[in-house]
Structures are given as structure tokens and as C-alpha cells.
Design a protein around this motif. Structure first.
Motif, PDB file in Angstrom:
ATOM      1  N   TYR A  72       5.256 -15.027   3.514  1.00  0.00           N
ATOM      2  CA  TYR A  72       5.746 -13.685   3.809  1.00  0.00           C
ATOM      3  C   TYR A  72       4.664 -12.732   4.323  1.00  0.00           C
ATOM      4  CZ  TYR A  72       9.907 -15.379   1.511  1.00  0.00           C
ATOM      5  OH  TYR A  72      11.016 -16.116   1.175  1.00  0.00           O
ATOM      6  N   SER A  73       3.509 -13.263   4.701  1.00  0.00           N
ATOM      7  CA  SER A  73       2.397 -12.464   5.248  1.00  0.00           C
ATOM      8  C   SER A  73       2.047 -11.274   4.360  1.00  0.00           C
ATOM      9  CB  SER A  73       2.733 -11.975   6.662  1.00  0.00           C
ATOM     10  OG  SER A  73       2.905 -13.068   7.515  1.00  0.00           O
ATOM     11  N   VAL A  74       1.835 -11.555   3.099  1.00  0.00           N
ATOM     12  CA  VAL A  74       1.497 -10.525   2.116  1.00  0.00           C
ATOM     13  C   VAL A  74      -0.021 -10.574   1.916  1.00  0.00           C
ATOM     14  CG1 VAL A  74       1.955  -9.662  -0.206  1.00  0.00           C
ATOM     15  CG2 VAL A  74       3.732 -10.892   1.020  1.00  0.00           C
ATOM     16  N   HIS A  75      -0.744  -9.708   2.655  1.00  0.00           N
ATOM     17  CA  HIS A  75      -2.206  -9.784   2.670  1.00  0.00           C
ATOM     18  C   HIS A  75      -2.907  -8.461   2.412  1.00  0.00           C
ATOM     19  CE1 HIS A  75      -1.602 -13.760   4.186  1.00  0.00           C
ATOM     20  NE2 HIS A  75      -1.066 -13.344   5.315  1.00  0.00           N
ATOM     21  N   ARG A  76      -2.187  -7.369   2.277  1.00  0.00           N
ATOM     22  CA  ARG A  76      -2.799  -6.049   2.107  1.00  0.00           C
ATOM     23  C   ARG A  76      -3.008  -5.777   0.618  1.00  0.00           C
ATOM     24  NH1 ARG A  76      -1.404  -0.659   5.044  1.00  0.00           N
ATOM     25  NH2 ARG A  76      -0.523  -2.133   6.512  1.00  0.00           N
ATOM     26  N   LEU A  77      -4.263  -5.635   0.183  1.00  0.00           N
ATOM     27  CA  LEU A  77      -4.577  -5.337  -1.215  1.00  0.00           C
ATOM     28  C   LEU A  77      -4.309  -3.855  -1.467  1.00  0.00           C
ATOM     29  CD1 LEU A  77      -5.788  -6.196  -3.959  1.00  0.00           C
ATOM     30  CD2 LEU A  77      -8.030  -5.599  -3.022  1.00  0.00           C
ATOM     31  N   VAL A  78      -3.300  -3.559  -2.283  1.00  0.00           N
ATOM     32  CA  VAL A  78      -2.918  -2.158  -2.497  1.00  0.00           C
ATOM     33  C   VAL A  78      -3.153  -1.673  -3.931  1.00  0.00           C
ATOM     34  CG1 VAL A  78      -1.264  -2.081  -0.603  1.00  0.00           C
ATOM     35  CG2 VAL A  78      -0.488  -2.808  -2.876  1.00  0.00           C
ATOM     36  N   TYR A  79      -3.465  -2.594  -4.866  1.00  0.00           N
ATOM     37  CA  TYR A  79      -3.649  -2.177  -6.253  1.00  0.00           C
ATOM     38  C   TYR A  79      -4.556  -3.172  -6.960  1.00  0.00           C
ATOM     39  CZ  TYR A  79      -2.564  -0.909 -11.088  1.00  0.00           C
ATOM     40  OH  TYR A  79      -2.649  -0.518 -12.397  1.00  0.00           O
TER      41      TYR A  79
ATOM     42  N   GLU B 199      -1.244   6.155   0.042  1.00  0.00           N
ATOM     43  CA  GLU B 199      -1.146   5.796   1.461  1.00  0.00           C
ATOM     44  C   GLU B 199      -1.012   4.291   1.678  1.00  0.00           C
ATOM     45  OE1 GLU B 199      -0.925   8.145   3.823  1.00  0.00           O
ATOM     46  OE2 GLU B 199      -0.980   9.595   2.183  1.00  0.00           O
ATOM     47  N   TRP B 200      -1.024   3.514   0.615  1.00  0.00           N
ATOM     48  CA  TRP B 200      -0.923   2.053   0.687  1.00  0.00           C
ATOM     49  C   TRP B 200      -2.043   1.476   1.566  1.00  0.00           C
ATOM     50  CZ3 TRP B 200       3.324  -1.059  -1.331  1.00  0.00           C
ATOM     51  CH2 TRP B 200       4.236  -0.309  -2.088  1.00  0.00           C
ATOM     52  N   GLN B 201      -3.231   2.062   1.457  1.00  0.00           N
ATOM     53  CA  GLN B 201      -4.382   1.579   2.216  1.00  0.00           C
ATOM     54  C   GLN B 201      -4.817   0.199   1.699  1.00  0.00           C
ATOM     55  OE1 GLN B 201      -5.850   3.171   4.876  1.00  0.00           O
ATOM     56  NE2 GLN B 201      -4.132   4.581   4.677  1.00  0.00           N
ATOM     57  N   ASP B 202      -5.363  -0.616   2.589  1.00  0.00           N
ATOM     58  CA  ASP B 202      -5.890  -1.904   2.194  1.00  0.00           C
ATOM     59  C   ASP B 202      -7.223  -1.653   1.488  1.00  0.00           C
ATOM     60  OD1 ASP B 202      -6.701  -4.524   1.875  1.00  0.00           O
ATOM     61  OD2 ASP B 202      -6.509  -5.058   3.991  1.00  0.00           O
ATOM     62  N   LEU B 203      -7.319  -2.035   0.234  1.00  0.00           N
ATOM     63  CA  LEU B 203      -8.504  -1.786  -0.588  1.00  0.00           C
ATOM     64  C   LEU B 203      -9.571  -2.859  -0.418  1.00  0.00           C
ATOM     65  CD1 LEU B 203      -6.654  -0.726  -3.855  1.00  0.00           C
ATOM     66  CD2 LEU B 203      -7.551   0.760  -2.039  1.00  0.00           C
ATOM     67  N   TYR B 204      -9.269  -3.912   0.299  1.00  0.00           N
ATOM     68  CA  TYR B 204     -10.221  -5.023   0.450  1.00  0.00           C
ATOM     69  C   TYR B 204     -11.567  -4.588   1.003  1.00  0.00           C
ATOM     70  CZ  TYR B 204     -12.188  -9.496   1.889  1.00  0.00           C
ATOM     71  OH  TYR B 204     -13.027 -10.582   2.062  1.00  0.00           O
TER      72      TYR B 204
END
Length: 95
Positions: free
Chosen positions: A44-51, A86-91
Motif C-alpha cells: 500500500y506504499s505506506v512509507h511516510r513516518l508521521v509518529y 501537518e503529517w510531515q515525514d519525520l524520517y
């Protein structure tokens, strides 16, 4: 840095969510982003670290992961938005 933590990935803001646990957050998120982790996050292309939630012991992190997985979606979204509205990518912050 090795420290037990629970993390939430998202496909996009308010998109598909994935909850995981690890003791090496930077390495684990790299694996997700490089599609080295087969299964749900890859499909499902779930790659954005949000938490990220740090814990002192792996046992506590595992218990928390299981708890979050049972939560309603609205509760998970609220948890994310409390720390990352803002659901920013924390990576990039991990590097």
C-alpha cells in the motif's frame, strides 16, 4: 541509535496507516522506504513516518503497539495530529 519505539507510517496525510515497533527506528524506516519490508507497507506504499513514541523497554513498546493497533482510526489520527499536525515525514529528523 537503538531504543525501543512504536512508530506510525502513512501513505499520505490522512491516508493508509501502518503501526510497527522496532529498536532501531532509522534502519527500520529506511527498510520501509526502500521497499525491503514485504507485506502491508510495501503493498500500500505506506512509507511516510508521521509518529514516533520512544520507550525504555521493548516489552513496553510491544504492549503499546498492540494497544494502538486496536484503537479506532479516529483516535490514531488524533494522536498523530497532536504531535505532527501537518503529517510531515519525520524520517529526515532521524538522520
Amino acid at each position: 541509535m537503538k531504543q525501543p519505539c512504536v512508530y506510525i507510517l502513512a501513505s499520505k496525510p490522512h491516508g493508509t496507516l501502518y503501526i510497527g515497533v522496532t529498536s532501531n527506528i532509522a534502519a527500520r524506516i529506511y527498510q520501509h522506504k526502500a521497499n525491503l519490508v514485504t507485506g502491508f507497507s510495501q503493498r500500500y506504499s505506506v512509507h511516510r513516518l508521521v509518529y514516533i513514541e520512544l520507550h525504555q523497554e521493548m516489552y513496553a513498546a510491544i504492549i503499546r503497539e498492540k494497544q494502538l493497533k486496536r484503537w479506532k482510526r479516529a483516535w490514531k489520527v488524533r494522536l498523530i495530529e497532536e504531535k505532527n499536525p501537518e503529517w510531515q515525514d519525520l524520517y529526515p529528523e532521524l538522520l
